[in-house]
Design a protein around this motif. Structure first.
Motif, PDB file in Angstrom:
ATOM      1  N   GLN A  57       9.680  -2.495  -2.738  1.00 28.22           N
ATOM      2  CA  GLN A  57       8.272  -2.899  -2.800  1.00 28.22           C
ATOM      3  C   GLN A  57       8.074  -4.287  -2.223  1.00 28.22           C
ATOM      4  OE1 GLN A  57       7.849  -2.569  -7.083  1.00 28.22           O
ATOM      5  NE2 GLN A  57       6.579  -0.747  -6.851  1.00 28.22           N
ATOM      6  N   HIS A  58       6.954  -4.440  -1.549  1.00 24.02           N
ATOM      7  CA  HIS A  58       6.519  -5.775  -1.132  1.00 24.02           C
ATOM      8  C   HIS A  58       5.526  -6.284  -2.159  1.00 24.02           C
ATOM      9  CE1 HIS A  58       8.343  -5.805   2.844  1.00 24.02           C
ATOM     10  NE2 HIS A  58       7.931  -4.564   3.022  1.00 24.02           N
ATOM     11  N   PHE A  59       5.707  -7.519  -2.568  1.00 26.91           N
ATOM     12  CA  PHE A  59       4.748  -8.206  -3.440  1.00 26.91           C
ATOM     13  C   PHE A  59       4.143  -9.317  -2.595  1.00 26.91           C
ATOM     14  CE2 PHE A  59       7.886  -6.386  -6.218  1.00 26.91           C
ATOM     15  CZ  PHE A  59       7.200  -6.025  -7.364  1.00 26.91           C
ATOM     16  N   VAL A  70       4.786   0.060  -1.464  1.00 25.06           N
ATOM     17  CA  VAL A  70       6.122   0.531  -1.103  1.00 25.06           C
ATOM     18  C   VAL A  70       6.341   0.314   0.391  1.00 25.06           C
ATOM     19  CG1 VAL A  70       7.602   2.568  -0.964  1.00 25.06           C
ATOM     20  CG2 VAL A  70       6.123   2.224  -2.947  1.00 25.06           C
ATOM     21  N   CYS A  71       7.503  -0.199   0.748  1.00 25.72           N
ATOM     22  CA  CYS A  71       7.814  -0.503   2.146  1.00 25.72           C
ATOM     23  C   CYS A  71       7.984   0.789   2.953  1.00 25.72           C
ATOM     24  CB  CYS A  71       9.088  -1.323   2.215  1.00 25.72           C
ATOM     25  SG  CYS A  71       9.628  -1.608   3.903  1.00 25.72           S
ATOM     26  N   PRO A  72       7.131   0.998   3.964  1.00 32.14           N
ATOM     27  CA  PRO A  72       7.247   2.222   4.770  1.00 32.14           C
ATOM     28  C   PRO A  72       8.567   2.292   5.532  1.00 32.14           C
ATOM     29  CG  PRO A  72       5.172   1.078   5.210  1.00 32.14           C
ATOM     30  CD  PRO A  72       6.014   0.153   4.399  1.00 32.14           C
ATOM     31  N   ARG A  73       9.090   1.131   5.913  1.00 34.57           N
ATOM     32  CA  ARG A  73      10.324   1.119   6.708  1.00 34.57           C
ATOM     33  C   ARG A  73      11.503   1.608   5.854  1.00 34.57           C
ATOM     34  NH1 ARG A  73      14.552  -2.538   7.750  1.00 34.57           N
ATOM     35  NH2 ARG A  73      13.690  -3.997   6.242  1.00 34.57           N
ATOM     36  N   LEU A  74      11.618   1.079   4.647  1.00 35.78           N
ATOM     37  CA  LEU A  74      12.774   1.428   3.824  1.00 35.78           C
ATOM     38  C   LEU A  74      12.615   2.786   3.147  1.00 35.78           C
ATOM     39  CD1 LEU A  74      13.353  -2.142   2.441  1.00 35.78           C
ATOM     40  CD2 LEU A  74      14.876  -0.880   3.955  1.00 35.78           C
ATOM     41  N   PRO A  79       7.118   2.101  10.703  1.00 38.51           N
ATOM     42  CA  PRO A  79       6.860   0.677  10.880  1.00 38.51           C
ATOM     43  C   PRO A  79       6.171   0.065   9.653  1.00 38.51           C
ATOM     44  CG  PRO A  79       5.913   1.959  12.682  1.00 38.51           C
ATOM     45  CD  PRO A  79       6.426   2.934  11.686  1.00 38.51           C
ATOM     46  N   CYS A  80       6.539  -1.170   9.332  1.00 29.97           N
ATOM     47  CA  CYS A  80       5.976  -1.849   8.169  1.00 29.97           C
ATOM     48  C   CYS A  80       5.457  -3.217   8.589  1.00 29.97           C
ATOM     49  CB  CYS A  80       7.041  -1.998   7.093  1.00 29.97           C
ATOM     50  SG  CYS A  80       6.536  -3.065   5.744  1.00 29.97           S
ATOM     51  N   PRO A  81       4.168  -3.493   8.392  1.00 28.30           N
ATOM     52  CA  PRO A  81       3.623  -4.785   8.817  1.00 28.30           C
ATOM     53  C   PRO A  81       4.239  -5.961   8.063  1.00 28.30           C
ATOM     54  CG  PRO A  81       1.963  -3.508   7.620  1.00 28.30           C
ATOM     55  CD  PRO A  81       3.139  -2.614   7.818  1.00 28.30           C
ATOM     56  N   ALA A  82       4.597  -5.758   6.803  1.00 30.21           N
ATOM     57  CA  ALA A  82       5.182  -6.867   6.037  1.00 30.21           C
ATOM     58  C   ALA A  82       6.574  -7.208   6.564  1.00 30.21           C
ATOM     59  CB  ALA A  82       5.235  -6.508   4.561  1.00 30.21           C
ATOM     60  N   CYS A  83       7.378  -6.173   6.830  1.00 29.85           N
ATOM     61  CA  CYS A  83       8.715  -6.419   7.379  1.00 29.85           C
ATOM     62  C   CYS A  83       8.611  -7.059   8.758  1.00 29.85           C
ATOM     63  CB  CYS A  83       9.514  -5.118   7.485  1.00 29.85           C
ATOM     64  SG  CYS A  83      10.112  -4.518   5.895  1.00 29.85           S
ATOM     65  N   GLN A  84       7.656  -6.583   9.558  1.00 29.11           N
ATOM     66  CA  GLN A  84       7.481  -7.146  10.899  1.00 29.11           C
ATOM     67  C   GLN A  84       7.151  -8.622  10.829  1.00 29.11           C
ATOM     68  OE1 GLN A  84       4.676  -5.131  13.429  1.00 29.11           O
ATOM     69  NE2 GLN A  84       5.905  -3.271  13.503  1.00 29.11           N
TER      70      GLN A  84
HETATM   71 ZN   LIG Z   1       8.563  -3.388   4.688  1.00 29.06          ZN
END
Ligand SMILES: [Zn+2]
Length: 261
Positions: A57-59, A70-74, A79-84
């Motif tokens: 999860q991203h907080f 929930v992180c789409p990448r993991l 693609p996940c904007p937060a991870c990017q």
């Molecule tokens: Zn992510």
């Protein structure tokens, strides 16, 4: 003409899905209180091999409040904007960007169904925790002498989770088995009702769409047809504006604030 293979969407399946959705919305979460907590982890429902469901999860703090997703990448290799954003910032030299990158990384959360021995009459509750508790529970399961199959309804045992500290950075958890095995409940019909009444933990792994995510991160609902937000970083408030996490996070999850490995 080759035979086409396909499944069929039976009304029974639809009914089960609806019941699951309704049950999910009413899920009761257990919060670990300082001191001693005694829980009984319920055995995995039929078709599952583990009582746990891990999600990443991203907080994230946004101008309109904290968001959790929930992180789409993991979860789905999408693609996940937060991870990017975290990857972009991680490459930066300055400390502030590094700090923001760290905050953006997904945290591992684990969910399980359990009976809170302090309130067994409430039935199954969902307990969320981080790496330390998860690792201790796995170790307990693997050690057949000191632990073993703790979720077994007849020969399993309760788990004692001791919580020390209450702040974001000084909270520690220790996990140990109750000394004696015990039944989940003396009444077989209650046991069955508890086992059947478990929440489907997959509901906590639902991944929002990219558009939903981008809007969540920007802290707004985008109007139809409006250009997408260009500067997502503007959505991240400066340090002094940050507030302790409220509602979603604190209600639903016991926050350990741990980073993904
Ligand atoms: Zn992510």
């Amino acid at each position: 003409m080759a035979l086409v293979k396909f499944g069929s969407y039976e009304v029974q399946a639809a009914t089960e899905e609806r019941q699951e959705l309704e049950a999910g919305s009413a899920a009761e979460f257990m919060k670990l209180k300082p001191g001693r907590n005694v829980v009984r982890v319920l055995p995995p429902p039929q078709g599952k091999r583990s009582p746990f469901r891990t999600v990443y999860q991203h907080f994230i703090q946004t101008p309109t409040g904290p968001i959790v997703f929930v992180c789409p990448r993991l979860e789905k290799k999408e693609p996940c904007p937060a991870c990017q954003k975290a990857d972009e910032l991680r490459g930066a030299r300055n400390e502030e960007d590094q700090r923001l990158a760290n905050e953006l990384f997904a945290r591992r959360r684990v969910f399980t169904n359990c009976i809170d021995r302090a309130e067994p009459e409430k039935g199954p509750k969902v307990l969320g925790f981080g790496k330390t508790i998860h690792e201790q529970l796995i170790a307990l399961r693997e050690d057949e002498d000191a632990g073993g199959e703790f979720t077994h309804p007849i020969s399993g045992f309760d788990i004692i989770i001791e919580r020390a500290g209450s702040g974001k950075n000084d909270t520690k958890y220790s996990v140990r088995p109750a000394r004696q095995s015990s039944q989940l409940h003396e009444d077989a019909s209650v046991m069955q009702a508890w086992i059947d009444g478990q929440r489907n933990l997959d509901q906590f792994a639902r991944v929002p769409s990219w558009d939903e995510l981008r809007d969540m991160m920007a802290g707004k609902k985008r109007e139809r047809g409006e250009a997408p937000a260009q500067d997502r970083r503007a959505a991240l408030p400066a340090r002094e504006e940050r507030k302790p996490r409220k509602s979603i996070g604190d209600e639903a999850f016991d926050t350990e604030g741990e980073y993904r490995d």
